[in-house]
Design an enzyme around this catalytic site. Structure first.
Site, short mmCIF file in Angstrom:
data_model
loop_
_atom_site.label_atom_id
_atom_site.label_comp_id
_atom_site.label_asym_id
_atom_site.label_seq_id
_atom_site.Cartn_x
_atom_site.Cartn_y
_atom_site.Cartn_z
N ASP A 98 33.07 26.98 21.96
CA ASP A 98 31.91 26.10 22.11
C ASP A 98 30.77 26.92 22.69
OD1 ASP A 98 30.44 23.77 21.95
OD2 ASP A 98 31.67 22.62 23.35
N ASP A 99 29.56 26.39 22.60
CA ASP A 99 28.41 27.11 23.15
C ASP A 99 28.38 27.01 24.66
OD1 ASP A 99 27.77 24.38 23.14
OD2 ASP A 99 25.77 24.63 22.31
N ASP A 102 29.68 21.93 30.10
CA ASP A 102 28.76 21.34 31.07
C ASP A 102 29.54 20.57 32.13
OD1 ASP A 102 26.83 19.77 32.41
OD2 ASP A 102 25.51 19.77 30.67
#
Length: 165
Positions: A98-99, A102
């Site tokens: 994933d980028d 969070d």
């Protein structure tokens, strides 16, 4: 939860460098990965870079939508599951990409699907960091990352107060 206070714009060049740095680290962890499971949509770009760098041909997507307000992440809904063959052995030898992690909510959902997989993100925030095995850059929880695919070319106001001149 406090309002987002900082912004961190990332250029295409910077993102490419960071994704390649992630691939470099992953190459040192395991000589060969069975497949990449990419969390869409953010994971699509780093998965493309990592698959190229590590020669991984099998790329699967898991599609998760979060219905959210501006700051709070709301309900998560799995729009597309991972194929059954990749779920075998708890995901041993699978690379999840994933980028960003969070809050860790999305990561938690995918981790539950593939408990033995290796989870890699380009960026990590403190709340999500414990769910990730490998990442490149940590940013504070109150930082909003602007990815290159979300940006156009425009004037950037100076960081300090005062006029742009």
């Amino acid at each position: 939860m406090s309002m987002v206070e900082k912004s961190f714009p990332v250029s295409w060049d910077q993102f490419h460098r960071d994704a390649r740095a992630l691939a470099w680290r992953l190459a040192g962890i395991r000589p060969e990965w069975r497949a990449i499971v990419c969390i869409t949509r953010g994971g699509l770009v780093p998965a493309a870079v990592i698959s190229r760098e590590l020669g991984i041909r099998l790329i699967e997507t898991v599609c998760i939508a979060s219905y959210h307000e501006y700051v709070e992440q709301g309900e998560l809904k799995v729009l597309k599951e991972i194929s059954q063959e990749l779920l075998e052995d708890g995901g041993e030898g699978i690379l999840i990409v994933d980028d960003l992690t969070d809050t860790g909510k999305t990561a938690g959902v995918v981790r539950a699907m593939l408990p033995k997989a290796h989870f890699a993100t380009v960026y990590a925030k403190p709340k999500g960091r414990p769910l990730v095995d490998t990442f490149i850059t940590e940013v504070s929880q109150d930082t909003w990352i602007f990815f290159p695919w979300d940006l156009g070319l425009s004037f950037q106001a100076p960081i300090g107060k005062g006029s742009p001149g």
